[in-house]
Scaffold this active site. Structure first.
Site, PDB file in Angstrom:
ATOM      1  N   ILE A   1      48.002   9.588  76.468  1.00 38.05           N
ATOM      2  CA  ILE A   1      47.795   9.031  75.139  1.00 38.05           C
ATOM      3  C   ILE A   1      47.294   7.597  75.260  1.00 38.05           C
ATOM      4  O   ILE A   1      47.886   6.779  75.968  1.00 38.05           O
ATOM      5  CB  ILE A   1      49.102   9.029  74.325  1.00 38.05           C
ATOM      6  CG1 ILE A   1      49.593  10.449  74.066  1.00 38.05           C
ATOM      7  CG2 ILE A   1      48.942   8.245  73.022  1.00 38.05           C
ATOM      8  CD1 ILE A   1      48.732  11.256  73.131  1.00 38.05           C
ATOM      9  N   LYS A   2      46.205   7.294  74.546  1.00 34.19           N
ATOM     10  CA  LYS A   2      45.725   5.917  74.445  1.00 34.19           C
ATOM     11  C   LYS A   2      46.098   5.391  73.066  1.00 34.19           C
ATOM     12  O   LYS A   2      45.802   6.026  72.047  1.00 34.19           O
ATOM     13  CB  LYS A   2      44.219   5.827  74.639  1.00 34.19           C
ATOM     14  CG  LYS A   2      43.689   4.397  74.478  1.00 34.19           C
ATOM     15  CD  LYS A   2      42.174   4.334  74.387  1.00 34.19           C
ATOM     16  CE  LYS A   2      41.715   2.900  74.135  1.00 34.19           C
ATOM     17  NZ  LYS A   2      40.265   2.797  73.884  1.00 34.19           N
ATOM     18  N   GLN A   3      46.749   4.232  73.035  1.00 35.57           N
ATOM     19  CA  GLN A   3      47.204   3.668  71.774  1.00 35.57           C
ATOM     20  C   GLN A   3      47.092   2.156  71.797  1.00 35.57           C
ATOM     21  O   GLN A   3      47.216   1.530  72.859  1.00 35.57           O
ATOM     22  CB  GLN A   3      48.661   4.070  71.511  1.00 35.57           C
ATOM     23  CG  GLN A   3      49.228   3.647  70.182  1.00 35.57           C
ATOM     24  CD  GLN A   3      48.424   4.151  68.998  1.00 35.57           C
ATOM     25  OE1 GLN A   3      47.527   3.445  68.515  1.00 35.57           O
ATOM     26  NE2 GLN A   3      48.716   5.374  68.541  1.00 35.57           N
TER      27      GLN A   3
END
Length: 360
Positions: A241-243
């Protein structure tokens, strides 16, 4: 030992007045609840999942490349800004990056685990570099040439194209909270299903997009809302996940107050027992929503500015101490001279390599 001390002193100098607070903070939620990064991460976390053996192989290749190889951490160069922000806005500060080969050269020289970019960039240099650094092929983008701007993620490529050019992973963005989010979730979910069938890793940019999220603060970076976006992302089997790094909290309450209507579902304990206003605690809540770290959380480096080295190192320290998996930094690196971009990547990676910067 001398090298380690020098690196620690350099990191502390970049953190400035925040150094002691960021480096000694004890997290609200115990690390015992998390699945933490480590050299055995693939075997410990993914071996008993439904992931195809080829997905496991590509995950291992991703985690076994660059300066952070076999640490459980990731340092990635993402360059889809030529579409997302326009090529002019992205590359005018450093025109050498209009040439796709220089993007890949920067990722290799910077010691990155992978380069994440468009089908066109990777396709133009695939035979020369696919065996030298892992490719993450970004499948969808938000183009800003349509008038008026639509702020919608549409598919530019498909999984088979990514597989054919030698990618180990595909990436996609969902604008959670937007009018188009339902369609984007469906399209990306199907793409990720096919990617796993092809043996490819899946990376999801879990971004929020709704003008109502901007109130007294920008709740696009609220821990509770970004945390839920992360949770939706791992639900459609994003492996990573990129956040964005969280900067505030209680986005649910802010939207409800602004609209005079109930919004979403939350629990008061999210704000009293699971978080504080400390950036490490806010980021740990993002990690919790990534199935307690089973899917790695990588935070974005953000736009370039006057204090890029300090900001990038700060983000890396927060991510690592929160239990995250690494940093994905684009404009801060490619919008500056090549050697400075390499140096910035190394500064970020030194945070993850330092045994003195521990999980909070």
């Amino acid at each position: 030992m001398t090298s380690t001390i020098l690196e620690a002193n350099y990191i502390e100098s970049l953190l400035g007045k925040e150094a002691e607070d960021l480096l000694t903070h004890k997290a609200k939620v115990s690390q015992d609840l998390l699945h933490l990064p480590g050299p055995d991460f693939i075997e410990r976390i993914w071996l008993n999942s439904d992931r195809h053996p080829q997905v496991l192989r590509n995950l291992q290749q991703l985690y076994s490349s660059g300066r952070l190889a076999n640490t459980g951490y990731l340092s990635i160069l993402p360059v889809d800004q030529g579409i997302e922000h326009s090529a002019g806005a992205s590359f005018a500060p450093n025109p050498m990056y209009f040439d796709p080969e220089n993007i890949v050269r920067l990722a290799i020289a910077g010691g990155c685990n992978a380069v994440a970019t468009t089908l066109g960039v990777l396709g133009s240099i695939a035979r020369k570099y696919a065996h030298k650094i892992p490719f993450i092929a970004k499948l969808n983008h938000n183009e800003l040439l349509t008038y008026p701007n639509q702020y919608d993620q549409i598919m530019f490529a498909d999984v088979e194209q990514a597989w054919n050019l030698g990618a180990v992973a595909v990436g996609a963005t969902i604008y959670f909270g937007s009018e188009q989010s339902t369609r984007q979730i469906q399209f990306v979910s199907q793409a990720f299903k096919q990617a796993h069938e092809f043996g490819l890793v899946t990376v999801l940019w879990c971004y929020l997009r709704n003008s109502t999220f901007k109130q007294d603060q920008d709740y696009h970076v609220a821990a509770d809302l970004t945390g839920q976006a992360n949770h939706l992302g791992v639900t459609i089997e994003a492996d990573i996940i990129k956040q964005k790094l969280p900067e505030c909290n209680n986005g649910y309450g802010a939207v409800a107050k602004a609209t005079g209507k109930s919004y979403g579902k939350t629990d008061e304990r999210v704000y009293t027992e699971l978080t504080t206003d400390h950036p490490i605690d806010l980021t740990r809540y993002q990690v919790l929503n990534c199935y307690s770290g089973r899917a790695g959380l990588i935070n974005s480096g953000g736009a370039t500015g006057k204090n890029d080295f300090a900001e990038a190192v700060r983000t890396a320290v927060i991510n690592k101490r929160a239990g995250g998996t690494g940093l994905i930094s684009g404009r801060k690196t490619f919008q500056r001279p090549f050697e400075e971009g390499v140096k910035l990547f190394h500064a970020i990676q030194d945070v993850y390599l330092s045994p003195l910067i521990t999980i909070a």
